[in-house]
Design an enzyme around this catalytic site. Structure first.
Site, PDB file in Angstrom:
ATOM      1  CE  LYS A 276      -3.895  -1.922   2.618  1.00  0.00           C
ATOM      2  NZ  LYS A 276      -4.933  -1.775   1.570  1.00  0.00           N
ATOM      3  NE  ARG A 350     -10.682 -10.390  -2.033  1.00  0.00           N
ATOM      4  CZ  ARG A 350     -11.121  -9.573  -2.968  1.00  0.00           C
ATOM      5  NH1 ARG A 350     -11.314 -10.010  -4.194  1.00  0.00           N
ATOM      6  NH2 ARG A 350     -11.384  -8.309  -2.697  1.00  0.00           N
TER       7      ARG A 350
HETATM    8  N1  BES Z   1      -8.071  -3.892   4.384  1.00  0.00           N
HETATM    9  C1  BES Z   1      -8.248  -3.492   3.037  1.00  0.00           C
HETATM   10  C2  BES Z   1      -9.567  -2.762   2.786  1.00  0.00           C
HETATM   11  C3  BES Z   1      -9.751  -1.439   3.473  1.00  0.00           C
HETATM   12  C4  BES Z   1      -9.614  -0.259   2.767  1.00  0.00           C
HETATM   13  C5  BES Z   1     -10.145  -1.361   4.796  1.00  0.00           C
HETATM   14  C6  BES Z   1      -9.833   0.956   3.371  1.00  0.00           C
HETATM   15  C7  BES Z   1     -10.349  -0.148   5.415  1.00  0.00           C
HETATM   16  C8  BES Z   1     -10.204   1.003   4.711  1.00  0.00           C
HETATM   17  C9  BES Z   1      -8.211  -4.728   2.132  1.00  0.00           C
HETATM   18  O1  BES Z   1      -7.419  -5.771   2.556  1.00  0.00           O
HETATM   19  C10 BES Z   1      -7.638  -4.287   0.824  1.00  0.00           C
HETATM   20  O2  BES Z   1      -6.528  -3.913   0.797  1.00  0.00           O
HETATM   21  N2  BES Z   1      -8.459  -4.349  -0.213  1.00  0.00           N
HETATM   22  C11 BES Z   1      -8.031  -3.975  -1.502  1.00  0.00           C
HETATM   23  C12 BES Z   1      -8.600  -5.023  -2.437  1.00  0.00           C
HETATM   24  C13 BES Z   1      -8.026  -4.978  -3.813  1.00  0.00           C
HETATM   25  C14 BES Z   1      -6.573  -5.307  -3.816  1.00  0.00           C
HETATM   26  C15 BES Z   1      -8.802  -5.955  -4.672  1.00  0.00           C
HETATM   27  C16 BES Z   1      -8.564  -2.582  -1.770  1.00  0.00           C
HETATM   28  O3  BES Z   1      -9.564  -2.198  -1.174  1.00  0.00           O
HETATM   29  O4  BES Z   1      -7.956  -1.858  -2.542  1.00  0.00           O
HETATM   30 MN    MN Z   2      -5.410  -5.566   1.952  1.00  0.00          MN
END
Ligand code: BES
Ligand code: MN
Ligand code: ZN
Length: 501
Positions: A276, A350
């Protein structure tokens, strides 16, 4: 935590550090704000000038607004405060829950507060709002900040009959929910270095055991033996290994139904190798909110003792970057035996949930509810206060109604066939995210993926609360930071299933 008590003393005679009354906005069209019902002799004690004095101090009756007035010996309580209730014909149980919470938050630092608010919806919303509003995260400052006022010690709810049995039961229920919510929020607010997977699992196991729940914790060795490929893949990048916690509540006598709860417990989500951006990564300490909510729901269930059997699963791991981290391109054999082609290590939720859901299904539940901070897509689509709700179509209305009853909003979302098709893999059974279109129907992809691990025909729901789990400003009965969502919805659902099957 703030204690609750019932009193049937007139608010004008109440011994407390502050007494709170309600104020309606615009009762007559374009008219001035007026005092709500429940104020007893208080207006008379001020010679009918209380509403006028509050107006002079700026009170408008807007929902959640708190205005304080020194009583200067007029009544025993040195402070009289008014909390806004909005327009009288628009007052709901949630308005009162928020008003009680706003008042209790604003009066932090007081030992005892009397709440003389309308009992239109019974004592339940008032008790819940007051108890939830009494939460404060202790934090880690080595010296307490000067303005850090302690939560209100005791809230005295003014009711017609303090001995009323139904009212007393509501009070106990509100206390149990507030205690559980405080636990959930403490876990979510915790710094990620202080709550790595083994620590989180052990902390939950300790309080759950004390609450009388049966507890089982699978560590990485047990997970390897059991074939939990999803949990091991995600947890593999961290020296603090993954855990699967199972909490079980069995009622006395026969259980009407069996409910399974599953929560995402990523103690920190760096994104892994699909890392991230630095800005905002700190928020990912809250990525275990689902597991915390499930643990909290189990604690509340243990206290409330409904006639259903409930099993909670917490899928706990830390998603880090290292030489042992899983990679995009990896094919992971999940607990269910399905093989998943990994495309983005940041879609880790997931992976751990697929395993936990498949395991939960082995208990043959009648219902399965899963909750997670699963996708940024939920925040984009529905914002910070409305959870995304997916799953078996005919169950969604029931989940939404349970959420509405406790003031936790959810909105139904589809699991479309074309998204399922887009998650077909060339080399494995399914793709973790649809190739090249991670952003398209982002939240729905999460739901579709999870559905692959649910037993065919089982009524199930997925609550994506990536936004609602955490808030940057206090609001109503919720302090800044962790909100504890959707723990109270899960408990409401368990109660609903106990009563109606
Ligand atoms: N934990 C995140 C989602 C999230 C985003 C929680 C903002 C709280 C606030 C999750 O694991 C994630 O990173 N999701 C990705 C999915 C993508 C890679 C398909 C996302 O939301 O970008
Ligand atoms: Mn994630
Ligand atoms: Zn995550």
């Amino acid at each position: 935590v703030t204690k609750l008590a019932l009193v049937d003393t007139d608010p004008a005679a109440l011994a407390a550090d502050a007494v709170v009354v309600g104020m309606y906005q615009d009762a007559a069209p374009d008219g001035p704000p007026v005092l709500a019902d429940g104020t007893g002799e208080l207006a008379d004690a001020f010679d009918g000038q209380l509403a006028g004095a509050l107006r002079l101090l700026g009170a408008t009756g807007a929902v959640g607004e708190v205005t304080r007035l020194a009583s200067l010996g007029t009544v025993p309580a040195p402070i009289v405060a008014a909390v806004g209730l909005g327009k009288p014909d628009a007052v709901t149980a949630e308005t009162l829950r928020r008003a009680a919470g706003s008042a209790v938050r604003a009066l932090a630092g007081s030992g005892t507060v009397g709440l003389a608010l309308p009992t239109t919806y019974g004592v339940r919303p008032l008790a819940e709002g007051a108890a939830l509003g009494g939460y404060r995260f202790a934090g880690y400052a080595s010296v307490p900040k000067p303005a850090d006022r302690q939560p209100v010690g005791t809230v005295r709810l003014v009711v017609a009959d303090a001995k009323d049995r139904a009212a007393r039961a509501e009070l106990r229920r509100a206390s149990a929910l507030a205690d559980a919510s405080a636990r959930v929020r403490d876990w979510v607010n915790a710094a990620p270095n202080e709550l790595r997977p083994p620590v989180f699992a052990d902390a939950v196991a300790a309080v759950a055991t004390k609450a009388g729940l049966a507890v089982e914790v699978l560590d990485e060795k047990a997970l390897r033996k059991g074939g939990y490929g999803g949990l091991l893949a995600v947890g593999g990048g961290s020296p603090a290994g993954p855990r699967l916690v199972r909490l079980e509540y069995s009622p006395r006598g026969t259980a009407a139904s069996r409910v399974a709860l599953v929560g995402k417990g990523i103690t920190f989500d760096s994104g892994g190798l699909s890392i991230k951006p630095a800005n905002g990564m700190w928020d990912m300490k809250t990525d275990m909110s689902g597991a915390a909510a499930v643990a909290g729901a189990m604690l509340a269930v243990a206290a409330l003792k409904p006639a259903v059997s409930v099993v909670g699963y917490l899928a706990i791991a830390e998603n880090l970057v290292s030489g042992t981290a899983y990679r995009p391109g990896d094919v992971v054999t999940m607990y269910s035996g399905k093989r998943v082609e990994v495309l983005n290590t940041d879609a880790e939720g997931r992976m751990v949930l697929g395993d936990a859901i498949a395991r939960a299904c082995e208990d043959e539940p009648d219902y399965l509810f899963e909750t997670s901070t699963l996708t940024g897509g939920q925040v984009v689509a529905l914002g910070k206060r409305v959870c995304g709700l997916m799953g078996a179509d005919d169950l969604l209305d029931r989940v939404r109604a349970a959420g509405d009853a406790v003031g936790e909003q959810m909105w139904p979302m589809p699991l479309p066939e074309e998204i399922r098709t887009a998650m077909k893999s060339d080399v494995a059974d399914l793709l973790q995210v649809s190739a090249g279109m991670e952003r398209s129907g982002h939240m729905l992809q999460g739901g579709v993926f999870l559905s692959e691990f649910v037993t065919e025909g089982l009524p199930w729901a997925h609550i994506d609360m990536a936004g609602p789990a955490y808030q940057s400003d206090a609001y109503g009965y919720l302090a800044k930071g962790a909100t504890g969502l959707p723990m109270r919805t899960l408990v409401q659902l368990v109660d609903d299933i106990a009563a109606n099957g």
